[in-house]
Enzyme design. Structure first.
Site, mmCIF file in Angstrom:
data_model
loop_
_atom_site.group_PDB
_atom_site.id
_atom_site.type_symbol
_atom_site.label_atom_id
_atom_site.label_comp_id
_atom_site.label_asym_id
_atom_site.label_seq_id
_atom_site.Cartn_x
_atom_site.Cartn_y
_atom_site.Cartn_z
ATOM 1 N N ASP A 57 -14.965 18.046 3.549
ATOM 2 C CA ASP A 57 -15.544 18.093 4.897
ATOM 3 C C ASP A 57 -14.506 17.621 5.905
ATOM 4 O O ASP A 57 -14.182 16.439 5.975
ATOM 5 C CB ASP A 57 -16.785 17.199 4.949
ATOM 6 C CG ASP A 57 -17.436 17.179 6.330
ATOM 7 O OD1 ASP A 57 -16.974 17.912 7.223
ATOM 8 O OD2 ASP A 57 -18.411 16.431 6.507
ATOM 9 N N GLU A 137 14.648 4.757 7.930
ATOM 10 C CA GLU A 137 14.835 3.368 7.527
ATOM 11 C C GLU A 137 13.614 2.566 7.995
ATOM 12 O O GLU A 137 13.668 1.852 8.998
ATOM 13 C CB GLU A 137 16.108 2.801 8.154
ATOM 14 C CG GLU A 137 17.383 3.531 7.736
ATOM 15 C CD GLU A 137 18.610 3.038 8.483
ATOM 16 O OE1 GLU A 137 18.457 2.206 9.419
ATOM 17 O OE2 GLU A 137 19.726 3.473 8.154
ATOM 18 N N GLU A 139 11.075 -0.306 8.479
ATOM 19 C CA GLU A 139 11.016 -1.766 8.351
ATOM 20 C C GLU A 139 9.555 -2.208 8.292
ATOM 21 O O GLU A 139 8.672 -1.515 8.795
ATOM 22 C CB GLU A 139 11.739 -2.424 9.521
ATOM 23 C CG GLU A 139 13.222 -2.090 9.581
ATOM 24 C CD GLU A 139 13.887 -2.494 10.883
ATOM 25 O OE1 GLU A 139 15.126 -2.592 10.898
ATOM 26 O OE2 GLU A 139 13.169 -2.701 11.889
ATOM 27 N N GLU A 194 15.430 -8.408 6.772
ATOM 28 C CA GLU A 194 15.815 -8.024 8.123
ATOM 29 C C GLU A 194 15.998 -9.252 9.016
ATOM 30 O O GLU A 194 15.934 -10.395 8.554
ATOM 31 C CB GLU A 194 14.790 -7.046 8.721
ATOM 32 C CG GLU A 194 15.230 -5.580 8.639
ATOM 33 C CD GLU A 194 16.465 -5.292 9.477
ATOM 34 O OE1 GLU A 194 16.772 -6.067 10.406
ATOM 35 O OE2 GLU A 194 17.146 -4.294 9.200
ATOM 36 N N GLU A 201 13.549 -4.433 4.872
ATOM 37 C CA GLU A 201 13.895 -3.019 4.929
ATOM 38 C C GLU A 201 14.313 -2.551 3.541
ATOM 39 O O GLU A 201 15.050 -3.250 2.843
ATOM 40 C CB GLU A 201 15.029 -2.777 5.926
ATOM 41 C CG GLU A 201 15.451 -1.320 6.056
ATOM 42 C CD GLU A 201 16.556 -1.116 7.079
ATOM 43 O OE1 GLU A 201 17.550 -0.456 6.732
ATOM 44 O OE2 GLU A 201 16.425 -1.622 8.213
ATOM 45 N N HIS A 250 14.487 3.825 12.116
ATOM 46 C CA HIS A 250 15.637 4.635 12.500
ATOM 47 C C HIS A 250 15.673 5.876 11.607
ATOM 48 O O HIS A 250 15.507 5.782 10.392
ATOM 49 C CB HIS A 250 16.931 3.848 12.339
ATOM 50 C CG HIS A 250 16.947 2.563 13.097
ATOM 51 N ND1 HIS A 250 17.820 1.532 12.816
ATOM 52 C CD2 HIS A 250 16.191 2.123 14.134
ATOM 53 C CE1 HIS A 250 17.615 0.527 13.643
ATOM 54 N NE2 HIS A 250 16.623 0.863 14.453
ATOM 55 N N ARG A 322 24.816 -0.275 19.025
ATOM 56 C CA ARG A 322 23.438 0.028 18.671
ATOM 57 C C ARG A 322 22.463 -0.177 19.829
ATOM 58 O O ARG A 322 21.257 -0.222 19.620
ATOM 59 C CB ARG A 322 23.016 -0.843 17.478
ATOM 60 C CG ARG A 322 23.658 -0.413 16.163
ATOM 61 C CD ARG A 322 23.426 -1.454 15.064
ATOM 62 N NE ARG A 322 23.678 -0.908 13.736
ATOM 63 C CZ ARG A 322 24.878 -0.767 13.188
ATOM 64 N NH1 ARG A 322 25.955 -1.122 13.891
ATOM 65 N NH2 ARG A 322 25.029 -0.275 11.976
ATOM 66 N N GLU A 340 21.638 9.535 14.405
ATOM 67 C CA GLU A 340 20.598 8.554 14.090
ATOM 68 C C GLU A 340 19.749 8.290 15.326
ATOM 69 O O GLU A 340 20.249 7.746 16.320
ATOM 70 C CB GLU A 340 21.234 7.248 13.600
ATOM 71 C CG GLU A 340 20.220 6.143 13.327
ATOM 72 C CD GLU A 340 20.886 4.790 13.111
ATOM 73 O OE1 GLU A 340 20.225 3.876 12.594
ATOM 74 O OE2 GLU A 340 22.073 4.646 13.484
ATOM 75 N N ARG A 342 17.235 6.035 16.987
ATOM 76 C CA ARG A 342 16.910 4.634 16.715
ATOM 77 C C ARG A 342 15.589 4.188 17.331
ATOM 78 O O ARG A 342 15.177 3.042 17.153
ATOM 79 C CB ARG A 342 18.040 3.738 17.225
ATOM 80 C CG ARG A 342 19.367 3.988 16.518
ATOM 81 C CD ARG A 342 20.477 3.112 17.059
ATOM 82 N NE ARG A 342 20.170 1.686 17.018
ATOM 83 C CZ ARG A 342 20.258 0.929 15.928
ATOM 84 N NH1 ARG A 342 20.640 1.473 14.782
ATOM 85 N NH2 ARG A 342 19.976 -0.354 15.977
#
Length: 451
Positions: A57, A137, A139, A194, A201, A250, A322, A340, A342
């Protein structure tokens, strides 16, 4: 168990069910918010599931169909068969398969199925001559439970980035999680504590984007289940504790050509990135405000996306630091060249988030978008005047702004499809409205006795 109507892969699943003494099958799928759903059937129904599908359903699933059109059909993907590791010590085992959802009225794939939305994005890439690889990645935090088994926000360790025991008390939990993931077919590359207390992570190897999206859902399920065996609660909530780092996801992306070459690599480029990679990157930057509604889909997501806690909020890219939204990681080999993103967080629906990122990047390639220069300085240290000088915009500051950006962006809105897009927007507008009319503990603590 044998049948002439089965593929070799399906037959292999039936054989493994018998060999592993599997008693029950969990047929899994997700709603548009990314919540994993499952229909459990006796393992003897496996052949029927392959040849006919299993009906359910759909009216009770978030964003699926109305009550008057509720019959849906699950068709399991045999490549996703895995025995659940936390059930193997019992007398019989349980296994899962991830399913595609079909519309019973037409017999066609259901366009409201998030897995179908990602497949549509991959079909577009295929038409352009590409396959898509992805590596996330995710976390997460591990919290203690109270005497009633409910989650608290009390961490069970005081560890920091890459700490070892005795500060990292959860190393044994991560080890058991890794064992569970490996039993389900994951190839784990690394795990570590982390930055924040209680934050972790675990990285697994890249794969095609559909398999990777499937793996994200499996990863979250395994992490929660094994954490619970240790009397801990695992959460992928982006910002469960104020004033410390939140959890991101990321996401690394690359395109490969039909002959197996990495379309993102060009050794003659300063950054080892091809023209396609630069345009793909530019497409994500162009559509980033709209993508955040999908990749950062909760009110809480925007408590993470603030300056000062290592989460990217500025629409720029870099090959070094970063603080930018997109990073070009160092690559040891041509096949490893990638970009990447982020900004996504682990509360997102991975099928929809990957679809949005892929459509944005492909739009950049199709329109030959010019990629801006990388920003090699720490953008967190820029004032508003310097950001304007560099032409750096910021992401939406809350879910409401992100949803507005999504509605205004035809490329990303259309990427979700005619069924999912309005349902998703409706759900997120309601979530933000509920948040606006609520009164938080912070407000009570600050104002109740002051005014």
């Amino acid at each position: 168990m044998t049948s002439g109507n089965l593929t070799d892969t399906e037959q292999a699943v039936l054989d493994e069910i018998e060999e592993q003494d599997v008693d029950f099958l969990r047929l899994q799928f997700t709603d548009i918010l990314g919540t994993v759903k499952n229909v459990s059937v006796p393992a003897r129904q496996a052949e029927k599931a392959f040849t006919e599908g299993i009906y359910f359903d759909g009216s009770s699933i978030e964003g699926f169909v109305r009550i008057q059109e509720s019959d849906m059909r699950l068709k399991p993907d045999p490549d996703t068969f895995a025995v659940l590791p936390w059930r193997q010590k019992e007398e019989s085992a349980a296994a899962r398969m991830i399913c595609d959802v079909y519309d019973t009225s037409t017999g066609e794939p259901f366009e409201g199925d998030p897995r179908r939305v990602l497949k549509n994005a991959l079909d577009r890439a295929d038409e352009m001559g590409y396959t898509v690889n992805a590596a996330p990645e995710p976390e997460f935090f591990l919290f203690e439970e109270d005497e009633d088994g409910r989650a608290t926000t009390k961490t069970n360790d005081a560890g920091g980035y890459f700490d070892l025991a005795p500060k990292d008390l959860a190393s044994d939990v991560r080890r058991d999680i890794i064992y569970g993931l490996e039993e389900m077919g994951f190839e784990v590359e690394a795990s570590h504590h982390e930055v924040a207390e209680g934050q972790h992570e675990i990285n697994f190897t890249y794969d095609d984007a559909l398999t990777t999206a499937d793996n994200v859902g499996t990863f979250r399920t395994v992490v929660r289940a094994i954490a619970a065996q240790h009397d801990l609660h695992a959460t992928f909530m982006p910002k469960p504790i104020p004033r410390i780092n939140g959890s991101g996801m990321h996401t690394h992306l690359s395109l490969f050509t039909e002959d197996g070459e990495n379309a993102f690599h060009d050794e003659d480029d300063e950054f080892d990135l091809s023209d396609e990679a630069h345009s793909f990157l530019a497409g994500i930057l162009e559509h980033a405000p709209a993508i955040t509604a999908i990749s950062n889909p909760t009110v809480n997501s925007y408590k993470r996306l603030v300056p000062g806690y290592e989460a990217p909020v500025y629409v720029a890219w870099s090959d070094r630091n970063r603080s930018a939204l997109i990073r070009k990681p160092a690559a040891r080999t041509p096949s490893a060249s990638r970009v990447e993103a982020r900004f996504p967080d682990p509360s997102c629906n991975p099928y929809l988030a990957f679809a949005a990122l892929i459509h944005a990047g492909l739009d950049g390639i199709e329109n030959d978008l010019d990629c801006p220069d990388p920003v090699r300085e720490n953008i967190y240290e820029f004032d508003e005047e310097k950001r304007e000088e560099y032409g750096i915009d910021t992401l939406p500051s809350n879910l409401g702004e992100a949803v507005e950006a999504l509605e205004e962006d035809e490329v990303i809105y259309d990427a979700l499809g005619d069924h999912v897009a309005p349902k998703f927007v409706e759900a997120k507008e309601q979530e933000f409205e509920d948040y606006l009319v609520d009164v938080s503990d912070w407000e009570l603590d600050r104002y109740l006795e002051t005014f």
